[in-house]
Design a protein around this motif. Structure first.
Motif, PDB file in Angstrom:
ATOM      1  N   ALA A 178     -11.478  61.586  20.845  1.00 43.83           N
ATOM      2  CA  ALA A 178     -10.352  62.408  21.691  1.00 43.83           C
ATOM      3  C   ALA A 178     -11.164  63.514  22.183  1.00 43.83           C
ATOM      4  CB  ALA A 178      -9.225  62.933  20.975  1.00 43.83           C
ATOM      5  N   ALA A 179     -12.351  63.838  21.821  1.00 49.39           N
ATOM      6  CA  ALA A 179     -13.089  65.360  22.359  1.00 49.39           C
ATOM      7  C   ALA A 179     -13.077  64.865  23.976  1.00 49.39           C
ATOM      8  CB  ALA A 179     -14.587  65.070  21.815  1.00 49.39           C
ATOM      9  N   GLU A 180     -13.344  64.005  24.488  1.00 49.94           N
ATOM     10  CA  GLU A 180     -13.485  64.229  26.101  1.00 49.94           C
ATOM     11  C   GLU A 180     -12.056  64.460  26.758  1.00 49.94           C
ATOM     12  OE1 GLU A 180     -15.217  60.532  27.276  1.00 49.94           O
ATOM     13  OE2 GLU A 180     -17.186  60.913  26.790  1.00 49.94           O
ATOM     14  N   ARG A 181     -11.047  64.408  25.922  1.00 53.74           N
ATOM     15  CA  ARG A 181      -9.720  64.703  26.734  1.00 53.74           C
ATOM     16  C   ARG A 181      -9.079  65.857  25.910  1.00 53.74           C
ATOM     17  NH1 ARG A 181      -6.322  61.288  23.537  1.00 53.74           N
ATOM     18  NH2 ARG A 181      -7.652  59.685  22.526  1.00 53.74           N
ATOM     19  N   THR A 182      -9.731  66.569  25.201  1.00 53.48           N
ATOM     20  CA  THR A 182      -9.153  67.879  24.538  1.00 53.48           C
ATOM     21  C   THR A 182      -9.868  69.177  24.767  1.00 53.48           C
ATOM     22  OG1 THR A 182      -8.777  66.358  22.467  1.00 53.48           O
ATOM     23  CG2 THR A 182      -8.696  68.916  22.061  1.00 53.48           C
ATOM     24  N   PHE A 183      -9.141  70.044  25.226  1.00 54.53           N
ATOM     25  CA  PHE A 183      -9.449  71.357  25.847  1.00 54.53           C
ATOM     26  C   PHE A 183      -8.907  72.441  25.055  1.00 54.53           C
ATOM     27  CE2 PHE A 183      -9.858  67.888  28.897  1.00 54.53           C
ATOM     28  CZ  PHE A 183     -11.146  68.341  29.362  1.00 54.53           C
ATOM     29  N   GLU A 205      -9.370  77.268  28.697  1.00 57.73           N
ATOM     30  CA  GLU A 205     -10.759  76.641  29.108  1.00 57.73           C
ATOM     31  C   GLU A 205     -10.373  75.469  30.043  1.00 57.73           C
ATOM     32  OE1 GLU A 205     -14.199  73.702  27.072  1.00 57.73           O
ATOM     33  OE2 GLU A 205     -12.136  73.708  26.275  1.00 57.73           O
ATOM     34  N   PHE A 206      -9.303  74.942  30.091  1.00 53.88           N
ATOM     35  CA  PHE A 206      -8.793  73.841  30.996  1.00 53.88           C
ATOM     36  C   PHE A 206      -8.562  74.587  32.212  1.00 53.88           C
ATOM     37  CE2 PHE A 206      -5.923  70.745  32.989  1.00 53.88           C
ATOM     38  CZ  PHE A 206      -6.771  69.354  32.801  1.00 53.88           C
ATOM     39  N   GLY A 207      -7.837  75.734  32.089  1.00 57.93           N
ATOM     40  CA  GLY A 207      -7.517  76.394  33.232  1.00 57.93           C
ATOM     41  C   GLY A 207      -8.726  76.651  34.157  1.00 57.93           C
ATOM     42  N   ARG A 208      -9.576  77.251  33.528  1.00 53.66           N
ATOM     43  CA  ARG A 208     -10.987  77.485  34.286  1.00 53.66           C
ATOM     44  C   ARG A 208     -11.665  76.286  35.035  1.00 53.66           C
ATOM     45  NH1 ARG A 208     -15.159  78.251  31.555  1.00 53.66           N
ATOM     46  NH2 ARG A 208     -14.578  77.839  29.550  1.00 53.66           N
ATOM     47  N   LEU A 209     -11.696  75.322  34.003  1.00 53.85           N
ATOM     48  CA  LEU A 209     -12.287  74.054  34.606  1.00 53.85           C
ATOM     49  C   LEU A 209     -11.667  73.485  35.935  1.00 53.85           C
ATOM     50  CD1 LEU A 209     -13.310  72.508  31.226  1.00 53.85           C
ATOM     51  CD2 LEU A 209     -14.904  73.493  32.738  1.00 53.85           C
ATOM     52  N   LEU A 210     -10.069  73.642  35.828  1.00 51.16           N
ATOM     53  CA  LEU A 210      -9.406  73.264  36.869  1.00 51.16           C
ATOM     54  C   LEU A 210     -10.156  73.497  38.454  1.00 51.16           C
ATOM     55  CD1 LEU A 210      -5.847  73.038  35.882  1.00 51.16           C
ATOM     56  CD2 LEU A 210      -7.104  71.026  36.500  1.00 51.16           C
ATOM     57  N   ALA A 238     -12.293  64.618  35.108  1.00 50.70           N
ATOM     58  CA  ALA A 238     -13.063  65.582  36.134  1.00 50.70           C
ATOM     59  C   ALA A 238     -13.348  66.811  35.309  1.00 50.70           C
ATOM     60  CB  ALA A 238     -12.221  65.840  37.398  1.00 50.70           C
ATOM     61  N   ALA A 239     -12.337  67.421  34.471  1.00 56.49           N
ATOM     62  CA  ALA A 239     -12.544  68.686  34.032  1.00 56.49           C
ATOM     63  C   ALA A 239     -13.733  68.823  32.880  1.00 56.49           C
ATOM     64  CB  ALA A 239     -11.098  68.973  33.193  1.00 56.49           C
ATOM     65  N   ASP A 240     -13.576  67.569  32.133  1.00 59.36           N
ATOM     66  CA  ASP A 240     -14.479  67.270  30.929  1.00 59.36           C
ATOM     67  C   ASP A 240     -15.989  67.157  31.560  1.00 59.36           C
ATOM     68  OD1 ASP A 240     -15.543  66.353  28.331  1.00 59.36           O
ATOM     69  OD2 ASP A 240     -15.924  64.428  29.173  1.00 59.36           O
ATOM     70  N   ALA A 241     -16.074  66.566  32.773  1.00 58.73           N
ATOM     71  CA  ALA A 241     -17.345  66.323  33.265  1.00 58.73           C
ATOM     72  C   ALA A 241     -17.972  67.933  33.969  1.00 58.73           C
ATOM     73  CB  ALA A 241     -17.414  65.662  34.695  1.00 58.73           C
ATOM     74  N   ALA A 242     -16.814  68.730  34.193  1.00 60.46           N
ATOM     75  CA  ALA A 242     -16.976  70.022  34.714  1.00 60.46           C
ATOM     76  C   ALA A 242     -17.731  70.991  33.770  1.00 60.46           C
ATOM     77  CB  ALA A 242     -15.917  70.612  35.431  1.00 60.46           C
ATOM     78  N   ARG A 243     -17.352  70.794  32.332  1.00 62.85           N
ATOM     79  CA  ARG A 243     -17.697  71.554  31.438  1.00 62.85           C
ATOM     80  C   ARG A 243     -19.147  71.330  31.091  1.00 62.85           C
ATOM     81  NH1 ARG A 243     -13.695  70.207  26.329  1.00 62.85           N
ATOM     82  NH2 ARG A 243     -13.420  67.883  26.564  1.00 62.85           N
ATOM     83  N   GLN A 244     -19.519  70.166  31.440  1.00 60.62           N
ATOM     84  CA  GLN A 244     -20.867  69.717  31.113  1.00 60.62           C
ATOM     85  C   GLN A 244     -21.326  70.067  29.559  1.00 60.62           C
ATOM     86  OE1 GLN A 244     -22.776  72.251  34.071  1.00 60.62           O
ATOM     87  NE2 GLN A 244     -22.813  70.379  35.538  1.00 60.62           N
TER      88      GLN A 244
END
Length: 203
Positions: free
Chosen positions: A114-119, A123-128, A156-162
């Motif tokens: 679940a790591a790729e879809r857990t924020f 953090e998720f707000g920033r990445l959006l 997309a948010a997971d990709a953005a956090r790199q």
């Protein structure tokens, strides 16, 4: 499978995660209303629910100051009962939003896949803000369309956090045992993420 499912996680599931659960529902209802869709159909496009890493408060209602924040902003607290986080809840979620980085680690320890879809919520707000909405599936106020858009948004948010770790400022303070002013500030911070999330799902 629709509806798009968001699981909110905090420690006791009576303050932060219940506020996030219900304020996201409220934000989606508001978006549907603006689109001319019956807001009571929000459950058809989004399942927002929550759990705690600890089970001390299982079966209890929302902490009164948290409930006051939800109700004062136009949401409802009916039918809420705290519960402990289980692996199957994580498995069924398309997006997991935790109050803190510690809780993110707890979720990922239970379910590494679940790591790729857990924020962390903040953090998720920033990445959006870094997500190019033009690259998401088409907008439509239907369960299938919102589901497809939500899953793509999480990816997309997971990709953005790199691979970067959450920032300390992404954590939500624990308002337990503190006054209404603290609960109000935490609810404001929750809305800073759930409003853009609802707007991205239903522009």
């Amino acid at each position: 499978m629709p509806p798009f499912t968001v699981l909110h996680v905090c420690m006791g599931n009576i303050c932060r995660s219940p506020m996030a659960e219900r304020l996201l529902v409220l934000a989606v209802r508001e978006r549907l209303g603006r689109l001319g869709v019956d807001p009571t159909r929000a459950d058809e496009v989004l399942h927002s629910h929550s759990a705690g890493t600890g089970g001390w408060h299982a079966g209890e209602g929302m902490n009164p100051p948290a409930a006051r924040q939800v109700v004062s902003r136009g949401g409802d607290v009916d039918g809420f009962a705290a519960r402990k986080l289980r692996s199957d809840l994580i498995d069924a979620a398309d997006l997991v939003l935790t109050a803190t980085a510690d809780q993110l680690e707890y979720v990922v320890a239970l379910r590494p896949d679940a790591a790729e879809r857990t924020f962390v919520l903040g953090e998720f707000g920033r990445l959006l803000a870094a997500v190019d909405a033009a690259g998401l599936p088409p907008v439509e106020a239907t369960p299938d369309a919102v589901y497809a858009r939500g899953v793509a948004l999480a990816a997309a948010a997971d990709a953005a956090r790199q691979g970067a770790s959450p920032l300390p400022a992404d954590d939500l303070d624990d308002p337990w045992g503190r006054g209404d002013q603290c609960f109000s500030r935490v609810a404001d911070e929750i809305e800073e993420t759930v409003h853009p999330l609802a707007g991205a799902l239903l522009p």
